[in-house]
Design a protein around this motif. Structure first.
Motif, PDB file in Angstrom:
ATOM      1  N   SER A   1       6.001   4.252 -16.511  1.00 38.87           N
ATOM      2  CA  SER A   1       5.976   3.063 -15.561  1.00 38.87           C
ATOM      3  C   SER A   1       6.149   3.084 -14.612  1.00 38.87           C
ATOM      4  CB  SER A   1       7.881   3.420 -15.251  1.00 38.87           C
ATOM      5  OG  SER A   1       8.213   2.725 -14.487  1.00 38.87           O
ATOM      6  N   ASP A   2       5.547   4.581 -14.161  1.00 40.96           N
ATOM      7  CA  ASP A   2       4.558   4.911 -11.837  1.00 40.96           C
ATOM      8  C   ASP A   2       3.805   4.232 -12.172  1.00 40.96           C
ATOM      9  OD1 ASP A   2       7.241   5.945 -11.533  1.00 40.96           O
ATOM     10  OD2 ASP A   2       6.532   7.476 -11.286  1.00 40.96           O
ATOM     11  N   VAL A   3       2.768   4.213 -13.225  1.00 44.74           N
ATOM     12  CA  VAL A   3       1.384   3.261 -12.834  1.00 44.74           C
ATOM     13  C   VAL A   3       1.613   2.052 -13.360  1.00 44.74           C
ATOM     14  CG1 VAL A   3      -0.675   2.866 -13.989  1.00 44.74           C
ATOM     15  CG2 VAL A   3       0.349   4.965 -13.681  1.00 44.74           C
ATOM     16  N   LYS A   4       2.840   1.279 -14.451  1.00 51.27           N
ATOM     17  CA  LYS A   4       2.481  -0.239 -14.428  1.00 51.27           C
ATOM     18  C   LYS A   4       3.088  -0.662 -12.651  1.00 51.27           C
ATOM     19  CE  LYS A   4       3.315  -0.615 -19.222  1.00 51.27           C
ATOM     20  NZ  LYS A   4       4.325  -0.715 -19.990  1.00 51.27           N
ATOM     21  N   LYS A   5       3.986  -0.215 -12.126  1.00 51.84           N
ATOM     22  CA  LYS A   5       4.470  -0.074 -10.763  1.00 51.84           C
ATOM     23  C   LYS A   5       3.190  -0.254 -10.039  1.00 51.84           C
ATOM     24  CE  LYS A   5       9.343   1.641 -11.298  1.00 51.84           C
ATOM     25  NZ  LYS A   5      10.325   2.169 -10.811  1.00 51.84           N
ATOM     26  N   ILE A   6       2.613   0.010 -10.205  1.00 51.24           N
ATOM     27  CA  ILE A   6       1.116   0.684  -8.756  1.00 51.24           C
ATOM     28  C   ILE A   6       0.818  -0.417  -9.131  1.00 51.24           C
ATOM     29  CG2 ILE A   6      -0.820   2.099  -8.385  1.00 51.24           C
ATOM     30  CD1 ILE A   6       0.308   4.187  -9.303  1.00 51.24           C
ATOM     31  N   MET A   7       0.379  -1.003 -10.665  1.00 47.33           N
ATOM     32  CA  MET A   7      -0.785  -1.617 -10.901  1.00 47.33           C
ATOM     33  C   MET A   7       0.201  -3.111 -10.343  1.00 47.33           C
ATOM     34  SD  MET A   7      -1.223  -0.774 -14.341  1.00 47.33           S
ATOM     35  CE  MET A   7      -1.833  -2.071 -15.257  1.00 47.33           C
ATOM     36  N   HIS A   8       1.482  -3.337 -10.435  1.00 50.89           N
ATOM     37  CA  HIS A   8       2.262  -4.630 -10.000  1.00 50.89           C
ATOM     38  C   HIS A   8       2.156  -4.600  -8.900  1.00 50.89           C
ATOM     39  CE1 HIS A   8       5.902  -6.670  -8.904  1.00 50.89           C
ATOM     40  NE2 HIS A   8       4.704  -7.824  -8.981  1.00 50.89           N
ATOM     41  N   TYR A   9       2.127  -3.837  -7.843  1.00 56.64           N
ATOM     42  CA  TYR A   9       2.072  -3.544  -6.250  1.00 56.64           C
ATOM     43  C   TYR A   9       0.562  -3.941  -6.032  1.00 56.64           C
ATOM     44  CZ  TYR A   9       6.471  -2.126  -5.006  1.00 56.64           C
ATOM     45  OH  TYR A   9       7.889  -2.705  -5.013  1.00 56.64           O
ATOM     46  N   ALA A  10      -0.411  -3.551  -6.927  1.00 55.71           N
ATOM     47  CA  ALA A  10      -1.802  -3.582  -6.285  1.00 55.71           C
ATOM     48  C   ALA A  10      -1.985  -5.583  -6.311  1.00 55.71           C
ATOM     49  CB  ALA A  10      -2.982  -2.844  -6.856  1.00 55.71           C
ATOM     50  N   GLU A  11      -1.245  -5.949  -7.356  1.00 53.04           N
ATOM     51  CA  GLU A  11      -1.910  -7.392  -7.199  1.00 53.04           C
ATOM     52  C   GLU A  11      -0.654  -8.058  -6.946  1.00 53.04           C
ATOM     53  OE1 GLU A  11      -1.651 -10.091 -11.208  1.00 53.04           O
ATOM     54  OE2 GLU A  11       0.065  -8.565 -11.311  1.00 53.04           O
ATOM     55  N   LEU A  12      -0.200  -7.601  -6.471  1.00 53.17           N
ATOM     56  CA  LEU A  12       0.660  -8.308  -5.647  1.00 53.17           C
ATOM     57  C   LEU A  12      -0.119  -8.026  -3.793  1.00 53.17           C
ATOM     58  CD1 LEU A  12       4.574  -7.434  -5.653  1.00 53.17           C
ATOM     59  CD2 LEU A  12       3.450  -9.218  -6.146  1.00 53.17           C
ATOM     60  N   TRP A  13      -0.758  -6.902  -3.780  1.00 49.61           N
ATOM     61  CA  TRP A  13      -0.885  -7.008  -2.248  1.00 49.61           C
ATOM     62  C   TRP A  13      -2.197  -7.535  -2.054  1.00 49.61           C
ATOM     63  CZ3 TRP A  13      -4.047  -1.337  -1.299  1.00 49.61           C
ATOM     64  CH2 TRP A  13      -4.503  -1.550  -0.067  1.00 49.61           C
ATOM     65  N   LEU A  14      -2.929  -7.603  -3.639  1.00 52.51           N
ATOM     66  CA  LEU A  14      -4.306  -8.368  -3.589  1.00 52.51           C
ATOM     67  C   LEU A  14      -3.431 -10.268  -3.292  1.00 52.51           C
ATOM     68  CD1 LEU A  14      -7.539  -8.773  -3.889  1.00 52.51           C
ATOM     69  CD2 LEU A  14      -6.748  -8.719  -6.393  1.00 52.51           C
ATOM     70  N   GLU A  15      -2.680 -10.441  -3.290  1.00 55.58           N
ATOM     71  CA  GLU A  15      -2.549 -11.659  -3.588  1.00 55.58           C
ATOM     72  C   GLU A  15      -1.552 -12.141  -2.300  1.00 55.58           C
ATOM     73  OE1 GLU A  15      -0.309 -12.791  -6.393  1.00 55.58           O
ATOM     74  OE2 GLU A  15      -0.993 -12.589  -7.787  1.00 55.58           O
ATOM     75  N   LEU A  16      -1.094 -11.120  -1.391  1.00 51.14           N
ATOM     76  CA  LEU A  16      -0.559 -11.355   0.058  1.00 51.14           C
ATOM     77  C   LEU A  16      -2.188 -11.061   0.827  1.00 51.14           C
ATOM     78  CD1 LEU A  16       2.850  -9.157  -0.886  1.00 51.14           C
ATOM     79  CD2 LEU A  16       2.123 -11.665  -0.447  1.00 51.14           C
ATOM     80  N   GLN A  17      -2.713 -10.459   0.879  1.00 52.01           N
ATOM     81  CA  GLN A  17      -4.264 -10.418   1.391  1.00 52.01           C
ATOM     82  C   GLN A  17      -4.797 -11.384   1.426  1.00 52.01           C
ATOM     83  OE1 GLN A  17      -4.324  -7.411   3.985  1.00 52.01           O
ATOM     84  NE2 GLN A  17      -2.399  -7.055   3.490  1.00 52.01           N
ATOM     85  N   GLN A  18      -4.942 -12.338   0.278  1.00 56.35           N
ATOM     86  CA  GLN A  18      -5.942 -13.447   0.087  1.00 56.35           C
ATOM     87  C   GLN A  18      -4.797 -15.072   1.309  1.00 56.35           C
ATOM     88  OE1 GLN A  18      -8.807 -14.074  -1.074  1.00 56.35           O
ATOM     89  NE2 GLN A  18      -8.823 -15.965  -0.338  1.00 56.35           N
ATOM     90  N   LEU A  19      -4.374 -14.440   0.492  1.00 57.46           N
ATOM     91  CA  LEU A  19      -2.180 -15.689   1.762  1.00 57.46           C
ATOM     92  C   LEU A  19      -2.205 -15.374   3.113  1.00 57.46           C
ATOM     93  CD1 LEU A  19       0.625 -15.668  -0.797  1.00 57.46           C
ATOM     94  CD2 LEU A  19      -0.853 -17.844  -0.452  1.00 57.46           C
TER      95      LEU A  19
ATOM     96  N   ALA B   1       1.001  -1.377   0.069  1.00 56.00           N
ATOM     97  CA  ALA B   1      -0.302   0.199   0.199  1.00 56.00           C
ATOM     98  C   ALA B   1       0.887   1.448  -0.025  1.00 56.00           C
ATOM     99  CB  ALA B   1      -1.122  -0.347   1.052  1.00 56.00           C
ATOM    100  N   ALA B   2       1.914   1.283   0.469  1.00 55.46           N
ATOM    101  CA  ALA B   2       2.889   2.189   0.798  1.00 55.46           C
ATOM    102  C   ALA B   2       3.684   2.273  -0.469  1.00 55.46           C
ATOM    103  CB  ALA B   2       3.941   2.284   2.041  1.00 55.46           C
ATOM    104  N   ASN B   3       3.802   1.655  -1.150  1.00 59.43           N
ATOM    105  CA  ASN B   3       4.314   1.666  -2.671  1.00 59.43           C
ATOM    106  C   ASN B   3       3.547   2.393  -3.655  1.00 59.43           C
ATOM    107  OD1 ASN B   3       7.096   0.778  -2.645  1.00 59.43           O
ATOM    108  ND2 ASN B   3       6.755  -0.771  -1.211  1.00 59.43           N
ATOM    109  N   ILE B   4       2.034   2.066  -3.282  1.00 58.11           N
ATOM    110  CA  ILE B   4       1.060   2.704  -4.545  1.00 58.11           C
ATOM    111  C   ILE B   4       1.474   3.853  -3.807  1.00 58.11           C
ATOM    112  CG2 ILE B   4      -1.915   2.698  -4.944  1.00 58.11           C
ATOM    113  CD1 ILE B   4      -1.191  -0.854  -4.471  1.00 58.11           C
ATOM    114  N   VAL B   5       1.151   4.056  -2.599  1.00 63.68           N
ATOM    115  CA  VAL B   5       1.006   5.585  -2.167  1.00 63.68           C
ATOM    116  C   VAL B   5       1.865   6.469  -3.381  1.00 63.68           C
ATOM    117  CG1 VAL B   5       0.779   7.514  -0.839  1.00 63.68           C
ATOM    118  CG2 VAL B   5      -0.508   5.351  -0.429  1.00 63.68           C
TER     119      VAL B   5
ATOM    120  N   ALA C   1       3.806   9.935  -9.692  1.00 63.11           N
ATOM    121  CA  ALA C   1       3.225   9.614 -11.098  1.00 63.11           C
ATOM    122  C   ALA C   1       4.066  10.566 -12.220  1.00 63.11           C
ATOM    123  CB  ALA C   1       2.451   8.911 -11.521  1.00 63.11           C
ATOM    124  N   PRO C   2       2.485  11.995 -11.721  1.00 66.34           N
ATOM    125  CA  PRO C   2       2.534  12.847 -12.812  1.00 66.34           C
ATOM    126  C   PRO C   2       3.577  13.791 -12.410  1.00 66.34           C
ATOM    127  CG  PRO C   2       0.621  13.039 -11.187  1.00 66.34           C
ATOM    128  CD  PRO C   2       1.625  12.048 -10.755  1.00 66.34           C
TER     129      PRO C   2
END
Length: 83
Positions: A56-74, A38-42, A48-49
């Motif tokens: 590149s920054d938006v792709k990183k946001i998407m990657h961290y969001a995907e990781l966050w979702l998967e880690l929360q599920q785990l 969540a911190a990296n998304i912020v 980014a702007p």
């Protein structure tokens, strides 16, 4: 956490000027006790702007969001196992 007492570190930025905002990402992150993803998304959403690497920054946001979702599920699955 009272970030108003952090004077030296918040008074300067190391490299660039992409965090010139009323509240710094680190202040928001600490005050809200965000986890790593969540911190990296912020962080990336805030800069980014302004940094010149928007896509590149938006792709990183998407990657961290995907990781966050998967880690929360785990984490949820792990808690269920140990109930």
């Amino acid at each position: 956490m009272d970030t108003t007492k952090i004077k030296v570190g918040l008074s300067r930025q190391e490299g660039g000027d992409h965090y010139i905002h009323p509240i710094q990402p680190i202040e928001y992150i600490m005050l809200n006790e965000l986890d790593f993803c969540a911190a990296n998304i912020v962080k990336y959403a805030t800069r980014a702007p302004h940094k010149g690497q928007f896509e590149s920054d938006v792709k990183k946001i998407m990657h961290y969001a995907e990781l966050w979702l998967e880690l929360q599920q785990l984490k949820y699955d792990w808690e269920i196992i140990w109930l």
